[in-house]
Design an enzyme around this catalytic site. Sequence first.
Site, short mmCIF file in Angstrom:
data_model
loop_
_atom_site.label_atom_id
_atom_site.label_comp_id
_atom_site.label_asym_id
_atom_site.label_seq_id
_atom_site.Cartn_x
_atom_site.Cartn_y
_atom_site.Cartn_z
N THR A 96 18.31 2.04 11.80
CA THR A 96 18.73 3.32 11.21
C THR A 96 18.14 4.52 11.97
O THR A 96 18.54 5.66 11.73
CB THR A 96 18.29 3.44 9.73
N ARG A 114 15.06 -0.84 11.27
CA ARG A 114 14.76 0.13 12.34
C ARG A 114 15.99 0.61 13.08
O ARG A 114 15.96 1.60 13.79
CB ARG A 114 13.74 -0.48 13.30
N THR A 152 12.01 6.32 -1.20
CA THR A 152 12.54 7.66 -0.91
C THR A 152 13.83 8.01 -1.67
O THR A 152 14.10 9.20 -1.86
CB THR A 152 12.85 7.81 0.60
N LYS A 198 9.45 12.20 8.33
CA LYS A 198 9.12 11.95 9.73
C LYS A 198 10.31 12.26 10.66
O LYS A 198 10.16 12.93 11.67
CB LYS A 198 8.74 10.47 9.88
N GLU A 253 27.40 9.60 -2.57
CA GLU A 253 27.56 8.16 -2.43
C GLU A 253 27.26 7.49 -3.77
O GLU A 253 27.23 6.28 -3.86
CB GLU A 253 26.68 7.61 -1.30
N ASP A 261 0.86 -1.17 0.00
CA ASP A 261 0.00 0.00 0.00
C ASP A 261 0.91 1.24 0.00
O ASP A 261 1.21 1.80 1.05
CB ASP A 261 -0.90 -0.03 1.24
N SER A 271 25.13 8.06 7.28
CA SER A 271 25.21 6.74 7.90
C SER A 271 26.65 6.29 8.01
O SER A 271 27.50 6.65 7.20
CB SER A 271 24.42 5.73 7.06
N ASN A 294 14.48 11.67 -0.56
CA ASN A 294 15.78 11.81 0.11
C ASN A 294 16.88 11.94 -0.94
O ASN A 294 17.19 10.97 -1.62
CB ASN A 294 16.03 10.59 1.01
N HIS A 304 19.02 16.73 8.38
CA HIS A 304 19.00 15.73 7.32
C HIS A 304 17.61 15.10 7.26
O HIS A 304 16.96 14.90 8.28
CB HIS A 304 20.07 14.66 7.52
N CYS A 307 25.13 10.16 3.53
CA CYS A 307 24.38 11.39 3.24
C CYS A 307 25.05 12.67 3.72
O CYS A 307 24.50 13.76 3.55
CB CYS A 307 22.98 11.30 3.84
#
Lengths: 353, 138
Positions: A206, A204, A158, A244, A85, A33, A301, A271, A239, A117
Amino acid sequence: MKAKNEVGIKGYAGYVPKYRVTPEEIGDVWGKDGKTMGKGLRVESKSVPSPDEDVVTISTQAAKWAMRRADIKGEDLEAIYVGSESHPYAVKPTATIVAASLAASPHMTAADYEFACKAGTAAFQTCMGLVSSGMIENGMAIGADTSQGAPGDALEYTAAAGGAAYVIGSDDLLAKIEETISYTTDTPDFWRREGEKYPQHGGRFTGKPAYFKHIMNCTEKMLERTGKEPEDYDYAVFHQPNGKFPVKAAKKLGFSKEQLEPGLLVTHIGNTYSGAVPLGLAATLDQAEPGDNILVTSYGSGAGSDSFDIMVTDNIEKMKDSEVPTVEEVISNKEFISYSVYAKFRKKIEGGR
Amino acid sequence: MAIPRFWREIRQRYKGIGVECKNCGEIYFPPRDICPECRRESYKKMEDYELKGTGEVVTYTKVHEPHPEFKDLSPYVMAIIEMDEGVRLTGHLVDVDYEQVERGMKVEASMRKLGEESPEGLIYYGYKFWPLDTHGKD
């Protein structure tokens, strides 16, 4: 890290490819979805580069515009650093191609940066060091990416393309960079091994130990060093891997949605990795007034954050008559494409000859 | 394209550097060693000239049967552009629908990938053109 001598931004510009694909379109292909995923990530669409665009072309365009704003020539640049990157070559610098396209070569230094990033803000810091130490007059710092997520992976919703370029110098500044500070650890939240096309990530993992820990610690240290409160800043740019995370981080740190608003581009373009914070700052500078104070914190990261305290000068007024399009104008030129066309553009499918 | 040939033409492809005949003022792109008008009068008087990068569409066409190199871009628009300095170039028009193109349309050069030797080989960059009204401030 306080600069020894005055240093700041003389010119800036952002460039984002025109094509867009929606999370709904991506979700349809993978039985997800997409609309709900997009809502959860607060991403309405992501930018897609045309098959003839890459980090070299995005960097060149942004840099060309940034130089026009700074009113300098290629030969005035003594350093070019491109953070990404997704450099087109594994071995062969992006920065040399960009330097040639700006007529900045050969009497200058150039190199590529890689730090997920935050490679773009790493380039900022290097230019700041060279300028404030008096080693060079003008440097170009670029953050740009054409990021890829594996087909069907959460990142595919993203991972986008775009970049921004900054002329860093010591005179005729549009904005002074008062201070920069970094927070760096060994955190394996996202990586791409040599020769691999798509990155891997810790799901998660991250979030809390990666993005939030670094953004929060770096920003809090900056506030401590400057002795300022979040409300002392007019704008903040964090960043933005999705819509969210930066909003949540801002709230935890005490920044308002209004402070974030001008630089929160992820909702419309996704992103842009190394391009994300440089583009967010460029969009914020487009709206800034003399005397405005901007706080910027990137995240890459692997992992690390760079924070900057930026003070806008009276020279920003001159940018209003500039021939260079604002980030908002660049982003508003868009065309939505289907997943199939996106897959062709990103070489996820190959046509026969 | 052989590496030396591409490398020799980088200044032209990336920056639009042609020459100006300092005898008659005519601009040439690609560069020439001698001005065809002034001939020997122009000897050692041909100097580098960087095109501003803006011009207008003289004529154009839509290509449906692409060169294999451009298959991902198909159909695409090719055009002859008269640069502000008067020289005419052939180039791709990008980020534009064929229906939007018209003669006299103002365009600006932007660097794009022109192709590549192979997936392992050299990437060729150079100028293409985009409409000034959607990509800049006309």
